[in-house]
Structures are given as C-alpha cells and as structure tokens.
Design a protein around this motif. Structure first.
Motif, PDB file in Angstrom:
ATOM      1  N   CYS A 210       0.831  -1.212   0.000  1.00  0.00           N
ATOM      2  CA  CYS A 210       0.000   0.000   0.000  1.00  0.00           C
ATOM      3  C   CYS A 210       0.863   1.258   0.000  1.00  0.00           C
ATOM      4  CB  CYS A 210      -0.934   0.015   1.205  1.00  0.00           C
ATOM      5  SG  CYS A 210      -2.320  -1.141   1.087  1.00  0.00           S
ATOM      6  N   LEU A 211       1.921   1.274   0.799  1.00  0.00           N
ATOM      7  CA  LEU A 211       2.824   2.428   0.810  1.00  0.00           C
ATOM      8  C   LEU A 211       3.415   2.663  -0.573  1.00  0.00           C
ATOM      9  CD1 LEU A 211       4.629   1.880   4.216  1.00  0.00           C
ATOM     10  CD2 LEU A 211       3.166   3.823   3.623  1.00  0.00           C
ATOM     11  N   LYS A 212       3.837   1.582  -1.216  1.00  0.00           N
ATOM     12  CA  LYS A 212       4.419   1.701  -2.559  1.00  0.00           C
ATOM     13  C   LYS A 212       3.398   2.266  -3.552  1.00  0.00           C
ATOM     14  CE  LYS A 212       6.744  -0.973  -6.126  1.00  0.00           C
ATOM     15  NZ  LYS A 212       7.256  -2.294  -6.518  1.00  0.00           N
ATOM     16  N   LEU A 213       2.176   1.759  -3.519  1.00  0.00           N
ATOM     17  CA  LEU A 213       1.134   2.237  -4.430  1.00  0.00           C
ATOM     18  C   LEU A 213       0.745   3.686  -4.139  1.00  0.00           C
ATOM     19  CD1 LEU A 213      -1.156  -0.910  -4.584  1.00  0.00           C
ATOM     20  CD2 LEU A 213       0.021   0.151  -6.517  1.00  0.00           C
ATOM     21  N   LEU A 214       0.603   4.029  -2.858  1.00  0.00           N
ATOM     22  CA  LEU A 214       0.232   5.400  -2.497  1.00  0.00           C
ATOM     23  C   LEU A 214       1.320   6.393  -2.898  1.00  0.00           C
ATOM     24  CD1 LEU A 214      -1.348   4.581   0.969  1.00  0.00           C
ATOM     25  CD2 LEU A 214      -2.571   5.520  -1.023  1.00  0.00           C
ATOM     26  N   ALA A 215       2.580   5.988  -2.768  1.00  0.00           N
ATOM     27  CA  ALA A 215       3.674   6.864  -3.210  1.00  0.00           C
ATOM     28  C   ALA A 215       3.649   6.994  -4.728  1.00  0.00           C
ATOM     29  CB  ALA A 215       5.007   6.314  -2.732  1.00  0.00           C
ATOM     30  N   HIS A 216       3.403   5.896  -5.424  1.00  0.00           N
ATOM     31  CA  HIS A 216       3.340   5.926  -6.889  1.00  0.00           C
ATOM     32  C   HIS A 216       2.204   6.835  -7.369  1.00  0.00           C
ATOM     33  CE1 HIS A 216       3.774   4.526 -10.980  1.00  0.00           C
ATOM     34  NE2 HIS A 216       2.474   4.300 -11.018  1.00  0.00           N
ATOM     35  N   GLU A 217       1.094   6.838  -6.650  1.00  0.00           N
ATOM     36  CA  GLU A 217      -0.049   7.686  -6.991  1.00  0.00           C
ATOM     37  C   GLU A 217       0.184   9.148  -6.623  1.00  0.00           C
ATOM     38  OE1 GLU A 217      -3.423   6.169  -4.903  1.00  0.00           O
ATOM     39  OE2 GLU A 217      -3.562   4.385  -6.142  1.00  0.00           O
ATOM     40  N   GLY A 218       1.215   9.425  -5.815  1.00  0.00           N
ATOM     41  CA  GLY A 218       1.472  10.789  -5.385  1.00  0.00           C
ATOM     42  C   GLY A 218       0.683  11.203  -4.162  1.00  0.00           C
ATOM     43  N   ARG A 219       0.085  10.253  -3.447  1.00  0.00           N
ATOM     44  CA  ARG A 219      -0.704  10.569  -2.250  1.00  0.00           C
ATOM     45  C   ARG A 219       0.176  10.675  -1.018  1.00  0.00           C
ATOM     46  NH1 ARG A 219      -5.763   6.729  -2.384  1.00  0.00           N
ATOM     47  NH2 ARG A 219      -6.374   8.025  -0.631  1.00  0.00           N
ATOM     48  N   LEU A 220       1.384  10.205  -1.120  1.00  0.00           N
ATOM     49  CA  LEU A 220       2.407  10.395  -0.104  1.00  0.00           C
ATOM     50  C   LEU A 220       3.747  10.347  -0.820  1.00  0.00           C
ATOM     51  CD1 LEU A 220       3.803   7.383   0.648  1.00  0.00           C
ATOM     52  CD2 LEU A 220       1.580   7.109   1.684  1.00  0.00           C
ATOM     53  N   ARG A 221       4.778  10.683  -0.110  1.00  0.00           N
ATOM     54  CA  ARG A 221       6.108  10.771  -0.722  1.00  0.00           C
ATOM     55  C   ARG A 221       7.063   9.825  -0.013  1.00  0.00           C
ATOM     56  NH1 ARG A 221       9.425  16.413  -1.249  1.00  0.00           N
ATOM     57  NH2 ARG A 221      10.880  15.693  -2.806  1.00  0.00           N
ATOM     58  N   ARG A 222       7.774   9.033  -0.795  1.00  0.00           N
ATOM     59  CA  ARG A 222       8.815   8.173  -0.232  1.00  0.00           C
ATOM     60  C   ARG A 222      10.122   8.948  -0.246  1.00  0.00           C
ATOM     61  NH1 ARG A 222      10.348   3.281  -3.629  1.00  0.00           N
ATOM     62  NH2 ARG A 222      12.256   4.375  -4.048  1.00  0.00           N
ATOM     63  N   VAL A 223      10.779   9.022   0.899  1.00  0.00           N
ATOM     64  CA  VAL A 223      12.056   9.717   1.010  1.00  0.00           C
ATOM     65  C   VAL A 223      13.124   8.634   1.138  1.00  0.00           C
ATOM     66  CG1 VAL A 223      13.441  11.380   2.308  1.00  0.00           C
ATOM     67  CG2 VAL A 223      10.946  11.667   2.168  1.00  0.00           C
ATOM     68  N   GLU A 224      13.930   8.503   0.115  1.00  0.00           N
ATOM     69  CA  GLU A 224      14.980   7.488   0.117  1.00  0.00           C
ATOM     70  C   GLU A 224      16.215   8.032   0.830  1.00  0.00           C
ATOM     71  OE1 GLU A 224      15.534   5.450  -3.723  1.00  0.00           O
ATOM     72  OE2 GLU A 224      13.771   6.605  -4.379  1.00  0.00           O
ATOM     73  N   LEU A 225      16.715   7.257   1.763  1.00  0.00           N
ATOM     74  CA  LEU A 225      17.920   7.625   2.502  1.00  0.00           C
ATOM     75  C   LEU A 225      19.020   6.634   2.155  1.00  0.00           C
ATOM     76  CD1 LEU A 225      16.213   8.383   5.914  1.00  0.00           C
ATOM     77  CD2 LEU A 225      16.967  10.020   4.191  1.00  0.00           C
ATOM     78  N   PRO A 226      20.235   7.130   1.921  1.00  0.00           N
ATOM     79  CA  PRO A 226      21.298   6.239   1.448  1.00  0.00           C
ATOM     80  C   PRO A 226      21.739   5.169   2.440  1.00  0.00           C
ATOM     81  CG  PRO A 226      22.137   8.455   1.843  1.00  0.00           C
ATOM     82  CD  PRO A 226      20.653   8.506   2.020  1.00  0.00           C
ATOM     83  N   ASP A 227      21.638   5.419   3.729  1.00  0.00           N
ATOM     84  CA  ASP A 227      22.161   4.456   4.699  1.00  0.00           C
ATOM     85  C   ASP A 227      21.137   4.079   5.762  1.00  0.00           C
ATOM     86  OD1 ASP A 227      22.070   6.913   5.862  1.00  0.00           O
ATOM     87  OD2 ASP A 227      24.005   6.768   6.854  1.00  0.00           O
TER      88      ASP A 227
END
Length: 133
Positions: free
Chosen positions: A47-64
């Motif tokens: 669900c998190l992946k789909l909601l981020a893909h839809e733009g309803r939330l934002r995934r913040v990628e951190l390198p470590d």
C-alpha cells in the motif's frame, strides 16, 4: 492512474497520519497492526508503494537507512540529524528554477531534484556539548 481507495489503503493513510514526522514502512506497519490486528506486513508495504506511486504520499529514500514516508507531497527539502536520525521538513522555498538551470548547463533533462541536508539538530548539539570535558 489512481487506484481504488481500498480499506487497506485508508488504514495505511490513517496510520501514517497518526505518526509524527517521517516514519519508516516498519513504523507504519506497527501502527496499522495496532489499528487492525491481522493486517499483513506485505499489505502495508505494498500500500505504501502504491500510495507513493499515486502521489498521495512521498517516499524519502535515505542512502544508509530505511526509506521514510512523508504526508507532504509538494516538492520540499529535508534536514536529517546525524545524531538522532530525525528527518525534518526544511521550511525554505523549493528552488524550481534550479532544474531548468542545471538542464541548460548540462543538456540533461532534469525532472526534479531532492536535497537532504545533514547535520546535528539542536537537541543533539546540546547533548554533544554536555559530553565535552
């Protein structure tokens, strides 16, 4: 394309709304499981992946570290504390013109930029100062 707003997605959004800051997927799962025992970890992560893909939330990628999730979807910057690992929205304007400027200088088609400033938050700076002899 916007997907259906399933009960699971609503639950994940509710869990995210009840958590402060920028929680990890695991933190969202733990809160969702409190709200609805029996929900699967894979369901929450999907669900998190789909909601981020839809733009309803934002995934913040951190390198470590584990990715974090942000309810604020407009372009913005973050501060990350190297001490306590907090991730905080930075209250300065997003520099949209930077994308075009970089594109002009490099011939690269820039779609967006993501900046995370790292350092020590005031609490960690204070604690570090207390430890000094």
């Amino acid at each position: 394309m916007k997907q259906r707003n399933t009960p699971q997605r609503r639950l994940v959004l509710q869990a995210l709304a009840e958590l402060e800051g920028h929680p990890s997927a695991e933190e969202v799962y733990l809160r969702a499981a409190q709200l609805c025992p029996g929900i699967g970890r894979a369901t929450v992560y999907r669900c998190l992946k789909l909601l981020a893909h839809e733009g309803r939330l934002r995934r913040v990628e951190l390198p470590d570290a584990a990715d974090r999730y942000d309810r604020q979807t407009r372009p913005h910057y973050h501060l990350r504390c190297e001490g306590c690992r907090a991730l905080i929205d930075l209250p300065v304007p997003y520099l949209a013109g930077l994308d075009a400027n970089i594109g002009r200088h490099t011939q690269f088609e820039v779609h967006r930029h993501i900046l995370i400033f790292e350092g020590l938050c005031p609490d960690c700076r204070r604690r570090a100062g207390e430890k000094r002899p």
